[in-house]
Design a protein around this motif. Structure first.
Motif, PDB file in Angstrom:
ATOM      1  N   HIS A 222       0.864  -1.171   0.000  1.00 40.87           N
ATOM      2  CA  HIS A 222       0.000   0.000   0.000  1.00 40.87           C
ATOM      3  C   HIS A 222       0.899   1.219   0.000  1.00 40.87           C
ATOM      4  O   HIS A 222       2.127   1.099  -0.020  1.00 40.87           O
ATOM      5  N   ALA A 223       0.323   2.396  -0.006  1.00 47.04           N
ATOM      6  CA  ALA A 223       1.131   3.610  -0.106  1.00 47.04           C
ATOM      7  C   ALA A 223       2.138   3.683   1.030  1.00 47.04           C
ATOM      8  O   ALA A 223       1.779   3.675   2.198  1.00 47.04           O
ATOM      9  N   GLY A 224       3.417   3.723   0.673  1.00 48.71           N
ATOM     10  CA  GLY A 224       4.461   3.958   1.652  1.00 48.71           C
ATOM     11  C   GLY A 224       5.005   2.750   2.374  1.00 48.71           C
ATOM     12  O   GLY A 224       6.012   2.846   3.075  1.00 48.71           O
ATOM     13  N   HIS A 225       4.392   1.565   2.226  1.00 48.48           N
ATOM     14  CA  HIS A 225       4.863   0.412   2.989  1.00 48.48           C
ATOM     15  C   HIS A 225       4.367  -0.881   2.347  1.00 48.48           C
ATOM     16  O   HIS A 225       3.419  -0.884   1.562  1.00 48.48           O
ATOM     17  N   SER A 226       5.043  -1.969   2.666  1.00 49.86           N
ATOM     18  CA  SER A 226       4.612  -3.292   2.216  1.00 49.86           C
ATOM     19  C   SER A 226       4.911  -4.300   3.305  1.00 49.86           C
ATOM     20  O   SER A 226       5.752  -4.067   4.180  1.00 49.86           O
ATOM     21  N   MET A 227       4.206  -5.408   3.281  1.00 49.77           N
ATOM     22  CA  MET A 227       4.389  -6.478   4.259  1.00 49.77           C
ATOM     23  C   MET A 227       3.979  -7.798   3.623  1.00 49.77           C
ATOM     24  O   MET A 227       3.468  -7.833   2.493  1.00 49.77           O
ATOM     25  N   THR A 228       4.201  -8.882   4.332  1.00 49.26           N
ATOM     26  CA  THR A 228       3.889 -10.208   3.807  1.00 49.26           C
ATOM     27  C   THR A 228       2.703 -10.787   4.562  1.00 49.26           C
ATOM     28  O   THR A 228       2.741 -10.915   5.789  1.00 49.26           O
ATOM     29  N   VAL A 229       1.647 -11.137   3.833  1.00 49.36           N
ATOM     30  CA  VAL A 229       0.452 -11.728   4.435  1.00 49.36           C
ATOM     31  C   VAL A 229       0.681 -13.227   4.596  1.00 49.36           C
ATOM     32  O   VAL A 229       0.904 -13.935   3.621  1.00 49.36           O
TER      33      VAL A 229
END
Length: 440
Positions: free
Chosen positions: A358-365
């Motif tokens: 998403h805007a400004g950041h990412s992560m692992t689901v």
């Protein structure tokens, strides 16, 4: 009183308190035309400008958008609560230490375990001071969801992207030598075995109706102290841990190891050389040796170069809450497809994790949860945060009672409170023949 308050924009220190600092910010750093916008032809930052600052919590060092700070420090508060109370039943014996590639990581873990009540109190005071400052109604914070992510901004053909998409160091030609040395020596914080711990915590949670989890071989890869924002790379590394752990297509490229940030940069640049998502080089100006943010387009390019089947999808809807609803529905359907026994409350699968941007950041689901009140949440490995020592010591153990399972799960849950801030999401999924993968 907690010392001087430091301006997140210019470093100015104010001893008279938070309201004096707010006056300084409103006077000297009011919103307006971004100094990085170039009028006319050439490079420009499209979309609203973004203010970035370093997390004020000692030992974090993450460079994040200012509008993310309130939720970010809230997660730190959860970490502090866990460290101070250590609310796990525990069996007394510590599990194997966090798997790392260099001594700075283990040293950090040791410091975290031995932190004194004074240090914990100081951290909590810092958190509260920043919460108060960020909550002031007169502060002019933008909605984070108004910004385009790296991937959706890819529609800007032939234009160099800017800080809104590539982060604070969007125009950096080369990261500093100290950071290169840190990344070469430190690698990453690499913790396997967390998903089985989450399974046990979810079973003991009184709020969980049912939940799904991805393959248990996935590692939680998180940042080194002071490294800044390499979240996109850390998510690729988590995807690589699945590919290695299941010997999925393309695993031979990694030689049983998690690729380094520099290796990932080389592979993305090689993908552009091969004509895969080649416009990425124009938009970023090149990423080799820099701290520019990467997103789903760069991950997609790298995996396609390596012959790793994958696909990407975006969720964007102007109607409030619609993008979040579409994302949650898609992720739930994805995990449902990997369930062999739907009668189980906590449903382990052999599916790959999902790269979420998403805007400004990412992560692992790494999973999906439905709670008894009907609310839904993603279960994630966030590269910004390491697993608490109280979680690490449960790795590899069977425990039948945890005093505070929901507190332990909080750093891994991303529900409406978090997701509602964004109007746009992107995901990347690996397409792997799960019938040939080892059992979870």
């Amino acid at each position: 009183m907690y010392g001087d308050v430091e301006c997140p924009f210019c470093g100015y220190k104010e001893a008279r308190g938070e309201y004096a600092m707010l006056l300084h910010m409103e006077t000297n750093h009011a919103e307006g035309q971004s100094p990085f916008v170039v009028e006319g032809e050439g490079f420009s930052d499209k979309g609203p400008s973004t203010e970035y600052t370093e997390c004020p919590i000692d030992g974090c060092g993450e460079i994040i958008p200012l509008e993310e700070m309130d939720y970010h420090v809230e997660l730190h508060a959860s970490e502090a609560d866990m460290a101070q109370g250590d609310p796990s039943s525990g069996s007394g014996a510590m599990a194997s230490p966090v798997a790392t590639t260099a001594s700075p990581v283990s040293s950090s873990s040791s410091k975290q375990r031995s932190s004194s009540p004074t240090a914990s109190t100081r951290q909590q005071n810092a958190i509260q001071a920043w919460k108060n400052l960020l909550a002031m109604p007169s502060s002019k914070r933008r909605a984070a969801g108004s910004e385009p992510s790296s991937g959706t901004a890819a529609a800007i053909q032939g234009r160099r992207l800017g800080r809104a998409q590539l982060g604070k160091y969007a125009h950096e030609e080369r990261m500093p030598d100290w950071l290169i040395s840190l990344l070469e020596k430190g690698g990453q914080v690499d913790q396997p075995g967390v998903i089985p711990v989450l399974v046990q915590l979810l079973k003991q949670s009184s709020t969980t109706k049912y939940a799904y989890l991805c393959h248990s071989c996935v590692h939680h890869v998180s940042k080194l102290k002071r490294e800044g924002g390499f979240c996109g790379y850390r998510n690729i590394q988590m995807m690589a841990s699945f590919i290695n752990g299941t010997r999925s297509p393309g695993h031979h490229h990694f030689k049983k190891k998690i690729p380094s940030i520099f290796q990932i940069q080389d592979m993305i640049e090689a993908a552009w050389d091969a004509g895969i998502n080649a416009q990425g080089r124009v938009e970023t100006g090149g990423i080799r040796g820099t701290r520019k943010y990467i997103g789903t387009p760069e991950a997609l390019a790298m995996f396609r170069l390596l012959g790793i089947p994958c696909d990407a999808q975006g969720f964007k809807n102007r109607e409030s809450g619609k993008s979040e609803a579409l994302l949650l529905e898609d992720v739930e359907n994805y995990f449902m497809s990997g369930v062999t026994d739907p009668t189980q409350r906590i449903r382990a699968t052999t599916l790959p994790p999902i790269y979420l941007q998403h805007a400004g950041h990412s992560m692992t689901v790494v999973g999906f949860e439905v709670q008894k009140d009907g609310s839904k949440a993603l279960l994630v490995f966030d590269p910004m945060f390491r697993d608490a020592s109280s979680i690490v010591k449960l790795v590899g153990k069977d425990f039948h009672h945890h005093r505070f399972p929901d507190m332990a799960l909080k750093p891994y849950r991303r529900g409406n409170k978090y997701l509602k801030k964004f109007s746009e999401f992107e995901i990347l999924r690996l397409r792997v023949p799960t019938d040939s993968a080892p059992k979870a």
